[in-house]
Design an enzyme around this catalytic site. Structure first.
Site, PDB file in Angstrom:
ATOM      1  N   LEU A 111       0.979  -1.218  -0.032  1.00 33.91           N
ATOM      2  CA  LEU A 111       0.102   0.029  -0.099  1.00 33.91           C
ATOM      3  C   LEU A 111       0.810   1.240  -0.028  1.00 33.91           C
ATOM      4  O   LEU A 111       0.819   2.182   0.711  1.00 33.91           O
ATOM      5  CB  LEU A 111      -0.934   0.078   1.167  1.00 33.91           C
ATOM      6  CG  LEU A 111      -2.134   1.081   1.255  1.00 33.91           C
ATOM      7  CD1 LEU A 111      -2.982   0.639   0.192  1.00 33.91           C
ATOM      8  CD2 LEU A 111      -2.982   0.729   2.546  1.00 33.91           C
ATOM      9  N   LYS A 149       9.103  -5.017 -12.113  1.00 33.63           N
ATOM     10  CA  LYS A 149       9.945  -5.242 -13.192  1.00 33.63           C
ATOM     11  C   LYS A 149      10.987  -6.272 -12.676  1.00 33.63           C
ATOM     12  O   LYS A 149      11.590  -7.167 -13.392  1.00 33.63           O
ATOM     13  CB  LYS A 149      10.561  -4.107 -13.930  1.00 33.63           C
ATOM     14  CG  LYS A 149      11.241  -3.354 -12.980  1.00 33.63           C
ATOM     15  CD  LYS A 149      11.841  -2.148 -13.676  1.00 33.63           C
ATOM     16  CE  LYS A 149      12.310  -1.135 -12.527  1.00 33.63           C
ATOM     17  NZ  LYS A 149      11.535  -0.769 -11.671  1.00 33.63           N
ATOM     18  N   GLU A 162      16.388   8.183  -7.230  1.00 31.58           N
ATOM     19  CA  GLU A 162      16.666   7.741  -5.945  1.00 31.58           C
ATOM     20  C   GLU A 162      17.693   8.451  -5.114  1.00 31.58           C
ATOM     21  O   GLU A 162      18.639   8.784  -5.690  1.00 31.58           O
ATOM     22  CB  GLU A 162      16.610   6.202  -5.678  1.00 31.58           C
ATOM     23  CG  GLU A 162      15.692   5.502  -6.557  1.00 31.58           C
ATOM     24  CD  GLU A 162      14.403   5.099  -5.946  1.00 31.58           C
ATOM     25  OE1 GLU A 162      14.589   4.918  -4.692  1.00 31.58           O
ATOM     26  OE2 GLU A 162      13.487   5.143  -6.634  1.00 31.58           O
ATOM     27  N   LYS A 169      14.177  -4.006 -17.878  1.00 35.10           N
ATOM     28  CA  LYS A 169      12.862  -3.927 -18.657  1.00 35.10           C
ATOM     29  C   LYS A 169      13.133  -4.433 -20.082  1.00 35.10           C
ATOM     30  O   LYS A 169      12.129  -5.142 -20.835  1.00 35.10           O
ATOM     31  CB  LYS A 169      12.515  -2.324 -18.746  1.00 35.10           C
ATOM     32  CG  LYS A 169      11.712  -1.827 -17.630  1.00 35.10           C
ATOM     33  CD  LYS A 169      12.013  -0.413 -17.624  1.00 35.10           C
ATOM     34  CE  LYS A 169      11.644   0.283 -16.339  1.00 35.10           C
ATOM     35  NZ  LYS A 169      11.848   1.755 -15.890  1.00 35.10           N
TER      36      LYS A 169
END
Lengths: 337, 337
Positions: free
Chosen positions: A13, A107, A192, A207
């Site tokens: 969540l 991913k 990040e 990916k």
């Protein structure tokens, strides 16, 4: 109207999970009209029951024990937006083996364990969908699986990491140094605090491994992707490219020649007129070359709460409309058990 | 392997029809692996039994009587690539009422009779798919129906007619006069001898009516599309636009503001930096703006034998993988009849 209710278990969540809860609540009526099912979130797996959330979820729906979801026979679909690799693999595997359809935005999970998870999904007659795992808002997974399904894909070429594209675009447009562009991306939340996975090309490589596997219908391992990041791209490189009418982009390529498949991620000098050269900011774009369809490109936002949530909910709708879901109603299974 | 055979009826054996036959034959094995069905063409409707064809089709498979297909209970799927409006509508309607799934590449049919045909498909529990009807190789119909299904589309904006884009691109890049660019498009086979449907914007308007109907989930009539063609665009206009850093493109737009829907096709001056400004030659591109997904663009070839055939075969695969096809196996129906 006599609608069936479908119960969904949500793993995680965080940003994306909250977006999924919002979209499902806002669209419950619209989704029901489209697929005949009313979608209800049955249970949400969280780490901390007391944490403040971006959405209100009733306390009794939260759990810290994943078995509350995996062992709940009412939960027919599991949405995995918690991230992680090994442990998450075990959880998703258990969900598939329990006959639950799985949608994931992860991913890393798909790049590392896609073959194993696909096999488990097939063996159990359930769906495993992951549109949100690659290039967020760009429906490239669905397009490759469906629209190019009858075609022979030769090459997939794309900008599939928004952070590095933002950095390179800044260096090109404003003459910024690599370090300054990276710092700005971090301030804006595009990168990040530890930018390694993005700037090293690893995120893009994951990916591309997924896109190559779908395009060429065989498992391409992450270890098989040749990898070069943007850490060593200097402002001088960018200027030299510009002087020659070119632009440096971090490009993922997957090519098939006969039975040989080659997948790579590396900074490339593109002609300024190349359609991928114009994909700026933190946008993503994927080019596909196929025998029958010729060339096609998809362009859009690569990440973000709502684009990603939207891709997840799109997958949910695909599950509900699909043959496998209709074929395995739990009521029927109970009757024949 | 114990595969089920699925029989398909093909209406029309022109350019697209021949492409469909080629693709189905080349991919029979691959399709079977993907959906578990072996696709066989049962019968092909043609006007002239003796005409030379681009593909070899056995004489006994050809028919001039559409009832040979519509009344054949073995034919579960009808592919309509013959064109036409009123008569074709009656034929497609009869196919849907007979419980056959229909795939069509006919934009005129869908733009004029889409609402009626969708209703018939729903009433009979069958699919009506038409990816090939809009923007050939660009899977915009599937993306709008599936990937944007959980989203709120605000605007669709696109270059959806390749002929006019070719003409305008020539006028812009080479300073050609409208008449010369049109003549060249005709020589190359991009424009018909009678170019009215293209240059008047009518073809684009039909496609935009379809895209608007899908995006906003309500029938948008062709009569509601505001329409202006490119016949009056002069070389002077193109030069004036260029001098101001702009490019003239024939742009289809469909917008929703509250409950008001506005659809138009008209030449527009776009900033040269606008992504649609760079769509050259006879390519198509469609931009979509939606609340959650943000902006996305799809780009590709708008027409051609194999791109169109590929879109048709993609739809065929979607039918075979779908819930409706599985739900109505004729064997099962016979058992319960």
């Amino acid at each position: 109207m006599n609608r069936k209710v479908v119960k969904v278990g949500l793993l995680g969540l965080g940003t994306v999970g909250s977006g999924v809860v919002k979209m499902l609540r806002q669209n419950v009526e619209e989704l029901a009209q489209k697929c005949g099912y009313e979608v209800e979130i049955q249970r949400v797996l969280v780490r901390d029951l007391e944490k403040m959330r971006a959405v209100d979820v009733e306390r009794h729906m939260l759990t810290r024990d994943v078995q509350d979801i995996l062992e709940d026979p009412e939960v027919r679909i599991v949405i995995e937006v918690m991230g992680g690799e090994e442990q998450t693999k075990e959880i998703v595997l258990q969900a598939l083996q329990a006959g639950k359809h799985v949608i994931t935005a992860n991913k890393d999970l798909v790049a590392l364990h896609g073959a194993l998870l696909h096999r488990a999904a097939d063996e159990n007659g359930v769906e495993l969908l992951y549109e949100a795992a690659v290039a967020g808002a760009i429906p490239i997974v669905r397009v490759l699986k469906q629209s190019f399904a009858a075609d022979n894909v030769r090459e997939v070429m794309g900008i599939v990491n928004g952070t590095t594209n933002y950095i390179l675009s800044k260096m090109t447009a404003e003459g910024a140094a690599y370090e300054d562009a990276l710092a700005e991306a971090q301030q804006l939340g595009y990168a990040e605090a530890d930018p390694h996975a993005d700037v090293s090309g690893l995120d893009a490589a994951r990916k591309m491994a997924i896109l190559a596997s779908i395009s060429f219908r065989q498992a391409v391992e992450l270890a098989d992707v040749k990898l070069e990041g943007i850490e060593s791209v200097t402002q001088q490189d960018v200027e030299r490219a510009k002087a020659g009418g070119q632009v440096i982009k971090l490009i993922g390529r997957a090519r098939r020649e006969g039975s040989a498949i080659e997948v790579s991620v590396a900074p490339m000098w593109l002609e300024a007129a190349h359609p991928l050269a114009k994909v700026g900011d933190c946008f993503n774009a994927v080019y596909v070359y196929a025998d029958a369809l010729g060339e096609a490109m998809l362009y859009g936002r690569g990440a973000g709460e709502m684009p990603t949530a939207s891709a997840v909910v799109g997958d949910l709708l695909a599950v509900l409309r699909g043959r496998k879901f209709a074929a395995a109603q739990p009521q029927q299974m109970a009757r024949w058990a």
